[in-house]
Design an enzyme around this catalytic site. Structure first.
Site, PDB file in Angstrom:
ATOM      1  N   HIS A 116      -7.587  -4.284  -3.501  1.00 22.86           N
ATOM      2  CA  HIS A 116      -6.597  -3.733  -2.761  1.00 22.86           C
ATOM      3  C   HIS A 116      -6.424  -4.373  -1.407  1.00 22.86           C
ATOM      4  CE1 HIS A 116      -3.823  -0.133  -2.056  1.00 22.86           C
ATOM      5  NE2 HIS A 116      -4.279  -0.318  -0.773  1.00 22.86           N
ATOM      6  N   ASP A 163      -8.804  -3.584  -7.587  1.00 24.94           N
ATOM      7  CA  ASP A 163      -8.333  -2.572  -6.765  1.00 24.94           C
ATOM      8  C   ASP A 163      -9.117  -0.842  -7.416  1.00 24.94           C
ATOM      9  OD1 ASP A 163      -7.218  -0.610  -5.051  1.00 24.94           O
ATOM     10  OD2 ASP A 163      -5.370  -1.544  -5.330  1.00 24.94           O
ATOM     11  N   CYS A 210       0.963  -1.160  -0.155  1.00 27.14           N
ATOM     12  CA  CYS A 210       0.040   0.046   0.023  1.00 27.14           C
ATOM     13  C   CYS A 210       1.085   1.012  -0.032  1.00 27.14           C
ATOM     14  CB  CYS A 210      -0.973   0.001   1.275  1.00 27.14           C
ATOM     15  SG  CYS A 210      -2.183   1.014   1.346  1.00 27.14           S
TER      16      CYS A 210
END
Length: 223
Positions: free
Chosen positions: A192, A165, A118
């Site tokens: 994600h 995502d 991330c």
């Protein structure tokens, strides 16, 4: 497996870190870079998991300059707080200096890889382009890489993205691939955060395949 320790950045700042060293001689070193949620239980599990693969692994607490020992959950106010720490309360250059300290410390065990998730995926990409002593880098769903896609990596890079995502559209991934033809870019039918089994978006199959590919990448470039 691991334990808490301290790192010292070039400017004299001391930050915390979680480190795990295998019982046998390490194959090399890995710096794991956290998500916006801090070095929480999931990141410690990631560190332990790569140590079980035979590497010396360290995760620097990159929010310590704003507030020490941050550990957040994945929703609501914790999400907002993590975003604030990442993009308002910390200085990017100093964050990279803290990562450099981790690279240099874990480098006593051999060649060093950086792996991040991330926000840590973005920092992994920036580390590959800007920091010293990195043999390879593997960002997972790094939000913001597309905006930094024209930087030049100093080492081999393998990237992992989820096709579902919403924060990193496939158009961004295609832009990254076009700008970085030497990077290895994999996509997965996942959302994600697919690597994190503490999140609703966890995808066991995608996580296992991405880990398998990353371990192979590590074997090729650091041992």
């Amino acid at each position: 497996m691991g334990e808490q320790r301290q790192l010292h950045a070039e400017d004299g700042f001391t930050l915390g870190a979680y480190e795990a060293i295998p019982d046998d001689d390490p194959k090399g070193g890995i710096v794991v870079i956290q998500e916006i949620f801090g070095v929480n239980s999931h990141i410690r599990e990631v560190v332990d998991g790569y140590a079980a693969e035979g590497y010396a692994v360290i995760a620097p607490q990159i929010f310590d300059r704003a507030k020490r020992n941050i550990e957040l959950g994945y929703e609501g106010d914790d999400m907002a707080e993590g975003m604030k720490f990442a993009f308002q309360d910390t200085d990017r250059a100093k964050t990279l200096a803290d990562i450099q300290a981790a690279v240099e410390e874990i480098g006593k065990w051999g060649k060093v890889a950086v792996i991040g998730y991330c926000y840590g995926g973005l920092l992994t990409w920036l580390s590959a382009c800007q920091l010293r002593g990195i043999a390879c880098a593997a960002p997972f769903y790094g939000g913001g890489i597309a905006a930094e896609k024209d930087q030049v990596a100093r080492c081999p890079v393998m990237m992992h993205f989820g096709e579902l995502d919403q924060m990193i559209p496939m158009s961004d991934v295609e832009d990254i691939k076009a700008a970085q033809p030497d990077a290895t870019v994999f996509t997965y039918p996942a959302d994600h955060g697919f690597n994190c089994d503490h999140r609703a978006s966890y995808n066991a199959e995608a996580a296992a395949l991405a880990k398998q590919r990353t371990v192979g990448f590590l074997a090729e470039h650091i041992g």
